[in-house]
Design an enzyme around this catalytic site. Structure first.
Site, mmCIF file in Angstrom:
data_model
loop_
_atom_site.group_PDB
_atom_site.id
_atom_site.type_symbol
_atom_site.label_atom_id
_atom_site.label_comp_id
_atom_site.label_asym_id
_atom_site.label_seq_id
_atom_site.Cartn_x
_atom_site.Cartn_y
_atom_site.Cartn_z
ATOM 1 N N ARG A 28 0.825 -1.225 0.000
ATOM 2 C CA ARG A 28 0.000 0.000 0.000
ATOM 3 C C ARG A 28 0.853 1.266 0.000
ATOM 4 O O ARG A 28 0.495 2.261 0.635
ATOM 5 C CB ARG A 28 -0.957 0.021 1.199
ATOM 6 C CG ARG A 28 -2.064 -1.001 1.132
ATOM 7 C CD ARG A 28 -3.192 -0.475 0.240
ATOM 8 N NE ARG A 28 -4.201 -1.487 0.032
ATOM 9 C CZ ARG A 28 -5.296 -1.595 0.796
ATOM 10 N NH1 ARG A 28 -5.525 -0.755 1.752
ATOM 11 N NH2 ARG A 28 -6.169 -2.542 0.547
ATOM 12 N N ARG A 32 -3.859 6.767 0.378
ATOM 13 C CA ARG A 32 -4.402 8.004 0.958
ATOM 14 C C ARG A 32 -3.466 8.735 1.904
ATOM 15 O O ARG A 32 -3.725 9.888 2.244
ATOM 16 C CB ARG A 32 -5.721 7.688 1.673
ATOM 17 C CG ARG A 32 -6.866 7.464 0.708
ATOM 18 C CD ARG A 32 -8.086 6.893 1.399
ATOM 19 N NE ARG A 32 -7.828 5.525 1.822
ATOM 20 C CZ ARG A 32 -8.730 4.720 2.373
ATOM 21 N NH1 ARG A 32 -9.946 5.151 2.575
ATOM 22 N NH2 ARG A 32 -8.421 3.493 2.720
ATOM 23 N N ARG A 41 -7.217 11.500 -6.509
ATOM 24 C CA ARG A 41 -8.483 10.801 -6.265
ATOM 25 C C ARG A 41 -9.657 11.769 -6.308
ATOM 26 O O ARG A 41 -10.718 11.447 -6.851
ATOM 27 C CB ARG A 41 -8.419 10.116 -4.911
ATOM 28 C CG ARG A 41 -9.578 9.183 -4.621
ATOM 29 C CD ARG A 41 -9.316 8.557 -3.260
ATOM 30 N NE ARG A 41 -10.244 7.523 -2.893
ATOM 31 C CZ ARG A 41 -11.442 7.752 -2.371
ATOM 32 N NH1 ARG A 41 -11.869 8.985 -2.214
ATOM 33 N NH2 ARG A 41 -12.208 6.738 -2.025
ATOM 34 N N ASP A 78 -6.594 -3.419 -7.567
ATOM 35 C CA ASP A 78 -7.168 -4.026 -6.367
ATOM 36 C C ASP A 78 -7.323 -5.515 -6.584
ATOM 37 O O ASP A 78 -7.409 -5.972 -7.730
ATOM 38 C CB ASP A 78 -8.533 -3.400 -6.043
ATOM 39 C CG ASP A 78 -8.901 -3.623 -4.588
ATOM 40 O OD1 ASP A 78 -8.380 -2.886 -3.738
ATOM 41 O OD2 ASP A 78 -9.656 -4.562 -4.297
ATOM 42 N N TYR A 155 -14.480 -12.293 0.296
ATOM 43 C CA TYR A 155 -15.277 -11.135 -0.133
ATOM 44 C C TYR A 155 -16.489 -11.559 -0.960
ATOM 45 O O TYR A 155 -17.557 -10.956 -0.878
ATOM 46 C CB TYR A 155 -14.403 -10.164 -0.936
ATOM 47 C CG TYR A 155 -13.402 -9.436 -0.055
ATOM 48 C CD1 TYR A 155 -13.785 -8.302 0.651
ATOM 49 C CD2 TYR A 155 -12.099 -9.900 0.098
ATOM 50 C CE1 TYR A 155 -12.890 -7.639 1.482
ATOM 51 C CE2 TYR A 155 -11.193 -9.238 0.926
ATOM 52 C CZ TYR A 155 -11.596 -8.115 1.610
ATOM 53 O OH TYR A 155 -10.727 -7.470 2.441
#
Ligand code: CP3
Length: 362
Positions: A28, A32, A41, A78, A155
């Protein structure tokens, strides 16, 4: 495409060849915590909008490399692109993470799933790999990635993130045949996906088994490990024409909570194993017996410490690896034991990278 790499430390470490210093990248590393990411973004509108636009995915992939002396880039995308392409309808709810419009909970649901076509349904991912390779210009290698069959299934069955994995564990207990059918199609899709990323230009491949560690040992050995082993066995990583085993595209199996399975993972045929911070690197090296390169394993929360504390913890991890590896730094890729968080301080990342390179060069 074939220009020689200016910095191949990361690939050399994965081949357990001598390196001048320990290579480092961070899970990562794009995200952010970087103000420039937040700005991109905001302009793009959404995470999926960024991931599905190859130029924007490329820009965001390169952002951390402009700030830090990292030894590898990782494709900005992702793990949930695969189930999305299978038709489950991925979307993100602000503050709640990923969700699916449709779930997989019955034999009929699993029976409807197919391996997506890589150059149509997932073309945006392959296009991003091609654009990033071009823009990197051989500065550092590009890592492609996928989720593990089990982690993707989590998921797909839960319909999003989960705290207790109640639905998928109930499926494992009550209808294991359906879960195995789902894991088998996921495995075929992961192999096709990673092969396509490799063909598009990815120079190393990582599988994220983020949720393998929530399973009991018996369940891990039934529902996660065999599928990771199949990927390591069946994923093509050499070009028949080149025939040079040394130039294999390395595969890294990362797993949170995989300490108990390191010996099995080292025997899987993968080139590297990613480890979290619940095991000493020296102990991990001992358990894997030099069969694979190791990647890890600083607690990500270390980045909340002071610069001095970060340097101390980096040295501790590097020393631990050397202790378990006969005094050599070779065969180690420095990383966190899991991904970075949005509230981390970019200046602390610079400190971490500097200490890895500085201390390991001695
Ligand atoms: O490491 C990198 O910089 C490469 C990019 C990358 C992302 N996701 C970008 C992303 C990678 C390798 C992933 C993998 C991924 N995605 C995993 C496995 C890795 C891990 O952390 O264990 C998992 C479980 C996912 C599923 C997923 N996607 C989650 C849980 C989230 C976070 C949701 C949230 O709001 O925090 C995402 C979204 C996502 N993927 C973000 C990023 C940068 C945040 C997007 C944003 O809101 O801007």
């Amino acid at each position: 495409m074939t220009s020689p790499l200016k910095n191949d430390r990361f690939l050399r470490a994965l081949r357990r060849e001598p390196v001048d210093r320990t290579p480092v990248w961070l899970m990562r590393q794009a995200g952010r915590y970087l103000p420039e990411y937040r700005a991109t973004r905001k302009a793009a509108g959404s995470f999926l909008g960024m991931a599905k636009n190859p130029e924007i995915a490329c820009e965001v992939t390169l952002q951390p490399l402009r700030r830090f002396d990292l030894d590898a880039a990782i494709l900005f995308s992702d793990i949930l692109t695969i189930p999305d392409a299978m038709g489950l309808g991925l979307y993100f709810v602000e503050g709640e993470g990923p969700k699916f419009e449709r779930t997989v909970r019955s034999a009929a649901d699993a029976g409807r799933l197919d391996v997506p076509d890589m150059e149509t349904e997932l073309r945006y991912v392959m296009d991003a790999v091609r654009v990033i390779r071009r823009e990197l210009g051989g500065s550092v290698p590009l890592i492609g990635f996928s989720g593990s069959p089990w982690t993707l299934a989590c998921y797909m069955v839960e319909g999003g993130g989960s705290k207790d994995f109640a639905r998928i564990k109930a499926l494992a207990l009550n209808d294991p045949a359906t879960l195995h059918r789902l894991l088998a199609v996921n495995t075929d899709a992961v192999i096709a996906y990673l092969s396509a990323q490799r063909a598009a230009g990815a120079q190393a491949l990582q599988v994220f088994d983020t949720w393998g560690g929530v399973l009991s040992p018996a369940m891990y050995r039934e529902f996660s490990l065999p599928y990771l082993q199949r990927i390591a066995r069946e994923l093509p990583r050499t070009d028949a024409s080149a025939g040079d085993a040394a130039q294999r595209t390395p595969l890294i199996l990362f797993g949170k909570g995989n300490a108990a399975y390191l010996a099995d993972l080292a025997d899987s045929g993968a080139e590297g194993v990613g480890v979290d911070w619940l095991v000493e690197l020296g102990e991990a090296a001992h358990r894997t017996q030099g069969k694979v390169a190791l990647q890890g394993n600083l607690d990500p929360a270390t980045l909340y410490g002071s610069p001095d504390a970060i340097r101390r913890e980096v040295r501790r991890a590097l020393d631990s690896y050397r202790d378990g590896n006969g005094g050599s730094r070779d065969g180690h890729v420095f990383n966190l034991g899991h991904g970075m968080s949005p509230d981390m301080n970019p200046d602390h990342v610079a400190v971490l990278v500097d200490e890895v390179h500085g201390y390991s060069a001695r």
